[in-house]
Design a protein around this motif. Structure first.
Motif, short mmCIF file in Angstrom:
data_model
loop_
_atom_site.label_atom_id
_atom_site.label_comp_id
_atom_site.label_asym_id
_atom_site.label_seq_id
_atom_site.Cartn_x
_atom_site.Cartn_y
_atom_site.Cartn_z
N ALA A 46 -16.68 12.62 -9.47
CA ALA A 46 -15.27 12.67 -9.05
C ALA A 46 -15.13 12.44 -7.55
N SER A 47 -16.14 12.88 -6.77
CA SER A 47 -16.04 12.77 -5.32
C SER A 47 -16.38 11.38 -4.80
N ILE A 48 -17.13 10.57 -5.60
CA ILE A 48 -17.57 9.25 -5.09
C ILE A 48 -16.86 8.09 -5.78
N ARG A 49 -15.86 8.37 -6.60
CA ARG A 49 -15.10 7.27 -7.20
C ARG A 49 -13.84 6.99 -6.39
N VAL A 50 -13.74 7.59 -5.23
CA VAL A 50 -12.50 7.61 -4.46
C VAL A 50 -12.29 6.34 -3.64
N ARG A 51 -13.31 5.92 -2.91
CA ARG A 51 -13.13 4.86 -1.91
C ARG A 51 -13.91 3.61 -2.26
N PRO A 52 -13.24 2.47 -2.47
CA PRO A 52 -13.96 1.21 -2.69
C PRO A 52 -14.61 0.74 -1.39
N ILE A 53 -15.90 0.40 -1.46
CA ILE A 53 -16.61 -0.03 -0.25
C ILE A 53 -17.17 -1.45 -0.36
N LEU A 68 -18.21 -1.36 -5.83
CA LEU A 68 -18.95 -0.22 -5.32
C LEU A 68 -17.97 0.80 -4.75
N PHE A 69 -18.20 2.07 -5.07
CA PHE A 69 -17.33 3.14 -4.62
C PHE A 69 -18.17 4.24 -3.97
N SER A 70 -17.51 5.05 -3.17
CA SER A 70 -18.18 6.20 -2.58
C SER A 70 -17.15 7.25 -2.18
N SER A 71 -17.60 8.23 -1.43
CA SER A 71 -16.75 9.31 -0.96
C SER A 71 -15.82 8.82 0.14
N GLU A 72 -14.73 9.53 0.34
CA GLU A 72 -13.81 9.20 1.42
C GLU A 72 -14.44 9.46 2.80
N HIS A 73 -15.55 10.19 2.81
CA HIS A 73 -16.19 10.54 4.08
C HIS A 73 -17.25 9.53 4.51
N ILE A 74 -17.52 8.51 3.71
CA ILE A 74 -18.58 7.57 4.04
C ILE A 74 -18.17 6.70 5.23
N ALA A 75 -19.13 6.44 6.12
CA ALA A 75 -18.89 5.59 7.29
C ALA A 75 -19.45 4.20 6.99
N VAL A 76 -18.65 3.36 6.38
CA VAL A 76 -19.10 2.05 5.92
C VAL A 76 -19.21 1.08 7.09
N LYS A 77 -20.25 0.25 7.03
CA LYS A 77 -20.42 -0.84 7.99
C LYS A 77 -20.43 -2.15 7.20
N PRO A 78 -19.26 -2.67 6.85
CA PRO A 78 -19.19 -3.84 5.97
C PRO A 78 -19.69 -5.10 6.65
N ARG A 79 -20.12 -6.05 5.81
CA ARG A 79 -20.53 -7.37 6.29
C ARG A 79 -19.66 -8.42 5.61
N HIS A 80 -19.47 -9.53 6.31
CA HIS A 80 -18.68 -10.62 5.73
C HIS A 80 -19.55 -11.41 4.75
N SER A 137 -33.52 -5.48 -5.05
CA SER A 137 -33.42 -4.05 -4.77
C SER A 137 -32.73 -3.82 -3.44
N PHE A 138 -32.08 -2.67 -3.33
CA PHE A 138 -31.43 -2.28 -2.09
C PHE A 138 -31.53 -0.77 -1.92
N ARG A 139 -31.41 -0.32 -0.68
CA ARG A 139 -31.50 1.11 -0.39
C ARG A 139 -30.18 1.62 0.17
N ASN A 140 -29.81 2.82 -0.26
CA ASN A 140 -28.59 3.45 0.23
C ASN A 140 -28.93 4.28 1.47
N ASP A 141 -28.68 3.72 2.65
CA ASP A 141 -28.94 4.42 3.90
C ASP A 141 -27.73 5.22 4.37
N TYR A 142 -26.65 5.21 3.61
CA TYR A 142 -25.50 6.03 3.96
C TYR A 142 -25.77 7.50 3.60
N ASN A 143 -24.94 8.38 4.15
CA ASN A 143 -25.12 9.81 3.86
C ASN A 143 -24.31 10.27 2.65
N GLU A 144 -23.75 9.33 1.92
CA GLU A 144 -22.99 9.62 0.70
C GLU A 144 -23.53 8.76 -0.44
#
Length: 313
Positions: free
Chosen positions: A129-136, A277-289, A253-260
């Motif tokens: 429930a906590s990580i379906r909040v924010r599309p990243i 891809l979704f995560s918590s509202e507290h995640i600090a995303v660094k998106p790429r183009h 393969s990829f690694r989740n280096d975020y804290n969420e």
């Protein structure tokens, strides 16, 4: 005397000379019970029978395999509602051995209540429930849904990665999560290119799933650990934006280096492969183009011959 419903039949131990044991469920209490012949686990060289510890350890190992129940993660159903998790169970090995010793001289055969330890799922309802909040991150590719064999393969691979949760610090492997592509698992023969020649291959088409996932992951700023490009361009993603996979060979393969934690949602249908891809509202995303895919329906070609590995990020 207890009455049992027999849910597990006779299980033969692999070791030579070992006697069978039986695992039953008590319909009234819900407890699982083991009925074990004592003689095969006895040292018979003495007047007073003693437990053979080596054979008892083997019995405990076989019992672990027989009674293990895998936990089930919470998931998001087709209607968007969260389907609650279900805990699993495994043998309390030391408790089982202690009970065996305590009951060894009591009767023949031994009748023991099997001691269990709970096995909790990786993903529970609260986490989901906590990580379906924010599309990243997201990506969409297109295919010809009239090609039923390829469509089947796309759906199966998309279902395999759908609802998968990548915890902080965890590495996601496409081959490990999707598993072997075989006829027994429903995969079908579809067009592939091997070393520049057209042929048919079981699971043909699923590189479109791994490629769509790769682009969604890249957009979300996640760390790419392993990616291989096809030996020639594929039609469903821009040049150089593909990720070929093959069981026993190239992986993505990829690694989740975020804290969420990160939730993967994937679907193949109506001529589209959609990965979000979704995560918590507290995640600090660094998106790429990442450039989008062309909406034109491509030729149904899948290339199985991997080229050189791409540089990891």
């Amino acid at each position: 005397m207890l009455r049992f419903e027999w849910l597990a039949g006779l299980l033969l131990l692999a070791q030579p000379g070992a006697a069978p044991f039986q695992v039953t469920d008590d319909a009234q209490t819900g407890q699982r019970t083991a009925i074990i012949q004592r003689e095969p686990y006895t040292i018979g060289l003495l007047d007073v029978p003693l437990v053979d510890p080596v054979k008892l350890e083997r019995l405990a190992g076989e019992m672990e395999k027989a009674v293990y129940r895998k936990p089930i993660n919470a998931t998001i159903g087709d209607n968007g509602a969260i389907v609650k998790e279900s805990p699993g169970a495994r043998l309390n090995r030391q408790g089982f051995i202690d009970q065996f010793y305590a009951n060894f001289y009591a009767r023949e055969p031994l009748v023991m209540t099997i001691p269990f330890q709970a096995v909790y799922p990786k993903v529970d309802s609260e986490l989901l429930a906590s990580i379906r909040v924010r599309p990243i991150g997201y990506y969409v590719t297109y295919f010809n849904s009239r090609n039923q064999h390829r469509f089947t393969n796309l759906k199966l691979a998309a279902q395999a990665i759908n609802n998968y949760v990548v915890l902080p610090g965890e590495t996601f492997s496409f081959n490990r999560v999707v598993g072997m592509r075989t006829r027994g698992r429903g995969y079908m023969s579809a067009k592939v290119i091997v070393r520049g020649e057209f042929s048919e291959g079981i699971g043909g088409g699923i590189c479109q799933i791994s490629s769509t996932l790769y682009n969604a992951v890249d957009r979300a700023g996640l760390r790419i650990v392993e990616r291989y490009s096809h030996s020639r361009s594929v039609p469903y993603v821009p040049h150089g934006r593909d990720a070929t996979v093959n069981w026993g060979g190239p992986d993505f393969s990829f690694r989740n280096d975020y804290n969420e934690a990160v939730l993967i949602r994937a679907h193949a249908g109506n001529g589209q492969v959609v990965v979000q891809l979704f995560s918590s509202e507290h995640i600090a995303v660094k998106p790429r183009h990442v450039p989008g895919a062309a909406k034109a329906v491509p030729d149904e070609v899948e290339i199985a011959d991997p080229g050189k590995p791409m540089t990891t990020q």
